[in-house]
Design an enzyme around this catalytic site. Structure first.
Site, mmCIF file in Angstrom:
data_model
loop_
_atom_site.group_PDB
_atom_site.id
_atom_site.type_symbol
_atom_site.label_atom_id
_atom_site.label_comp_id
_atom_site.label_asym_id
_atom_site.label_seq_id
_atom_site.Cartn_x
_atom_site.Cartn_y
_atom_site.Cartn_z
ATOM 1 N N ASP A 1 0.918 -1.241 -0.017
ATOM 2 C CA ASP A 1 -0.008 -0.128 -0.055
ATOM 3 C C ASP A 1 0.931 1.290 0.168
ATOM 4 O O ASP A 1 2.049 1.143 0.337
ATOM 5 C CB ASP A 1 -0.927 -0.125 1.268
ATOM 6 C CG ASP A 1 -2.072 1.052 1.068
ATOM 7 O OD1 ASP A 1 -2.522 1.373 -0.147
ATOM 8 O OD2 ASP A 1 -2.741 1.100 2.153
ATOM 9 N N GLY A 2 0.250 2.349 -0.586
ATOM 10 C CA GLY A 2 0.960 3.688 -0.280
ATOM 11 C C GLY A 2 1.486 4.112 -1.881
ATOM 12 O O GLY A 2 2.171 5.235 -1.642
ATOM 13 N N GLY B 1 0.101 5.604 -4.368
ATOM 14 C CA GLY B 1 -0.679 6.943 -4.847
ATOM 15 C C GLY B 1 -0.159 7.950 -3.710
ATOM 16 O O GLY B 1 0.183 9.153 -4.148
ATOM 17 N N HIS C 1 2.538 3.570 -9.069
ATOM 18 C CA HIS C 1 2.197 2.258 -9.516
ATOM 19 C C HIS C 1 3.327 1.545 -10.133
ATOM 20 O O HIS C 1 3.692 0.530 -9.811
ATOM 21 C CB HIS C 1 1.104 1.942 -10.126
ATOM 22 C CG HIS C 1 -0.329 2.309 -9.333
ATOM 23 N ND1 HIS C 1 -0.570 2.082 -8.140
ATOM 24 C CD2 HIS C 1 -1.483 2.924 -9.778
ATOM 25 C CE1 HIS C 1 -1.793 2.425 -7.607
ATOM 26 N NE2 HIS C 1 -2.147 2.841 -8.494
ATOM 27 N N ARG D 1 -11.967 2.276 -8.151
ATOM 28 C CA ARG D 1 -11.455 3.056 -8.576
ATOM 29 C C ARG D 1 -11.617 3.888 -10.039
ATOM 30 O O ARG D 1 -12.022 3.073 -10.735
ATOM 31 C CB ARG D 1 -9.692 2.859 -8.466
ATOM 32 C CG ARG D 1 -9.627 2.517 -7.070
ATOM 33 C CD ARG D 1 -8.020 2.264 -6.976
ATOM 34 N NE ARG D 1 -7.419 1.929 -5.628
ATOM 35 C CZ ARG D 1 -6.387 2.035 -4.959
ATOM 36 N NH1 ARG D 1 -5.370 2.552 -5.822
ATOM 37 N NH2 ARG D 1 -6.157 1.795 -3.507
ATOM 38 N N LEU E 1 10.862 -20.542 -4.490
ATOM 39 C CA LEU E 1 9.988 -19.544 -4.008
ATOM 40 C C LEU E 1 8.522 -19.681 -4.837
ATOM 41 O O LEU E 1 8.614 -19.687 -6.039
ATOM 42 C CB LEU E 1 10.350 -18.036 -4.130
ATOM 43 C CG LEU E 1 9.231 -17.210 -3.562
ATOM 44 C CD1 LEU E 1 8.981 -17.102 -2.093
ATOM 45 C CD2 LEU E 1 9.624 -15.692 -3.899
HETATM 46 C C1 IPE Z 1 -5.508 -2.995 -0.339
HETATM 47 O O1 IPE Z 1 -5.111 -1.398 -0.449
HETATM 48 C C2 IPE Z 1 -5.370 -3.256 -1.686
HETATM 49 C C3 IPE Z 1 -4.059 -3.791 -2.293
HETATM 50 C C4 IPE Z 1 -3.041 -3.398 -1.510
HETATM 51 C C5 IPE Z 1 -4.028 -4.578 -3.564
HETATM 52 P P1 IPE Z 1 -6.304 -0.253 -0.487
HETATM 53 O O2 IPE Z 1 -5.481 0.986 -0.772
HETATM 54 O O3 IPE Z 1 -7.030 -0.758 -1.630
HETATM 55 O O4 IPE Z 1 -7.050 -0.354 0.834
HETATM 56 P P2 IPE Z 1 -7.863 0.699 1.550
HETATM 57 O O5 IPE Z 1 -8.803 0.914 0.569
HETATM 58 O O6 IPE Z 1 -6.993 1.750 1.859
HETATM 59 O O7 IPE Z 1 -8.373 -0.061 2.606
HETATM 60 C C1 IPE Z 2 -1.367 0.240 -3.661
HETATM 61 O O1 IPE Z 2 -1.360 1.643 -3.536
HETATM 62 C C2 IPE Z 2 -1.856 -0.085 -4.827
HETATM 63 C C3 IPE Z 2 -2.960 -0.996 -5.071
HETATM 64 C C4 IPE Z 2 -4.012 -0.885 -4.011
HETATM 65 C C5 IPE Z 2 -3.327 -1.498 -6.255
HETATM 66 P P1 IPE Z 2 -2.529 2.693 -3.385
HETATM 67 O O2 IPE Z 2 -2.973 3.088 -4.807
HETATM 68 O O3 IPE Z 2 -3.687 2.029 -2.619
HETATM 69 O O4 IPE Z 2 -1.867 3.796 -2.666
HETATM 70 P P2 IPE Z 2 -2.301 5.107 -1.690
HETATM 71 O O5 IPE Z 2 -3.183 4.075 -0.652
HETATM 72 O O6 IPE Z 2 -3.378 5.935 -2.286
HETATM 73 O O7 IPE Z 2 -1.568 5.778 -1.162
HETATM 74 MG MG MG Z 3 -3.951 2.422 -0.638
#
Ligand code: IPE
Ligand code: IPE
Ligand code: MG
Length: 244
Positions: free
Chosen positions: A22-23, A25, A39, A73, A133
């Site tokens: 996550d993170g 964005g 991404h 999204r 793995l």
């Molecule tokens: C969880 O992250 C899904 C993935 C990492 C693929 P999200 O960014 O979608 O989760 P929420 O919406 O913050 O719970």
């Molecule tokens: C994780 O990063 C990737 C996916 C969920 C596919 P995010 O796109 O959720 O990034 P944030 O949470 O907006 O920073």
């Molecule tokens: Mg996220």
């Protein structure tokens, strides 16, 4: 009767590591870059983490790539994520083959583009014999759907008279999950500071050690993975026992 020995602090490596990546964005936003760049950098981070797991001798690595909720999204972002997946698999496949990595995809196939389904089928087939793995990619995955699908299958068998409801135990149930042939995760990591599971491996993570790190996924690499494993090794896994 033998006295149960206390659970030692887990010095051993986790057999299965699962990661909520996550993170991306926020990483891009902090640099005034489009989310797509976040991404893309996230996909680069995957490569280092896979290699590190393989070098450490980890058996299974599960990466949450796209949740069943991520369809919410904008279509352009969903399209970008699917393109990145295509790109990642095609570009990395040869290297992963050489490294003996076996690839498994879990999640629902419905809604996935036909060419993605073909790509994941052929990738799974081509790497099925690898013994290094096992890289599990959770794609269009959500635990609620997975558990409901298992319930429907069991209910159908019971209604048909081929299954005695009393025979439904933990073991039979887990055999109906996408992860039937994959051991439960020992260590579950989520990056970006969020502390939730977001519908990821809810059944399977019942006794996983959870490690939440503030690092945004594109900045997560070998050192951060090793630190999370070291944290795991300091934990005492008790499984409900007193630990004394
Ligand atoms: C969880 O992250 C899904 C993935 C990492 C693929 P999200 O960014 O979608 O989760 P929420 O919406 O913050 O719970
Ligand atoms: C994780 O990063 C990737 C996916 C969920 C596919 P995010 O796109 O959720 O990034 P944030 O949470 O907006 O920073
Ligand atoms: Mg996220």
């Amino acid at each position: 009767m033998p006295v149960a020995s206390p659970q030692p602090v887990a010095q051993t490596l986790p057999r299965h590591i699962a990661i909520i990546m996550d993170g991306n964005g926020r990483w891009a936003k902090a640099r005034s870059l489009p989310r797509l760049v976040g991404h893309q950098r996230g996909a680069e981070a995957v490569r280092e983490v896979v290699v590190t797991c393989r070098d450490m001798g980890i058996g299974y690595l599960t990466l949450y790539a796209f949740s069943s909720e991520n369809w919410k999204r904008p279509a352009t972002e969903v399209g970008d994520l699917m393109d990145l997946l295509r790109f990642f698999i095609r570009r990395e496949l040869e290297q992963l083959q050489k490294k003996g990595v076996r690839i498994r995809i879990i999640g629902d196939r419905e809604r996935l583009a036909p060419d993605i389904i073909e790509l994941i089928d052929s990738t799974q087939q081509r790497t099925a014999g690898n013994r290094g793995l096992t890289l599990v990619i959770a794609l269009n995955y959500g635990s609620h759907n997975e558990i409901l699908a298992a319930c429907r299958r069991l209910a159908t068998e019971a209604a048909a008279g081929t299954l005695d409801p009393a025979a439904i135990d933990e073991n039979l149930f887990r055999q109906h999950l996408h992860t039937a042939d994959i051991p439960d995760p020992d260590l579950l990591i989520r990056t970006s500071g969020e502390q939730r599971l977001s519908n990821f491996l809810l059944w399977q993570a019942a006794y996983a050690e959870l490690v939440f790190v503030d690092t945004l996924w594109p900045d997560f690499g070998r050192a951060q993975l090793q630190a999370a494993v070291a944290e795991f090794q300091r934990r005492e896994r008790r499984y409900g026992a007193s630990g004394e």
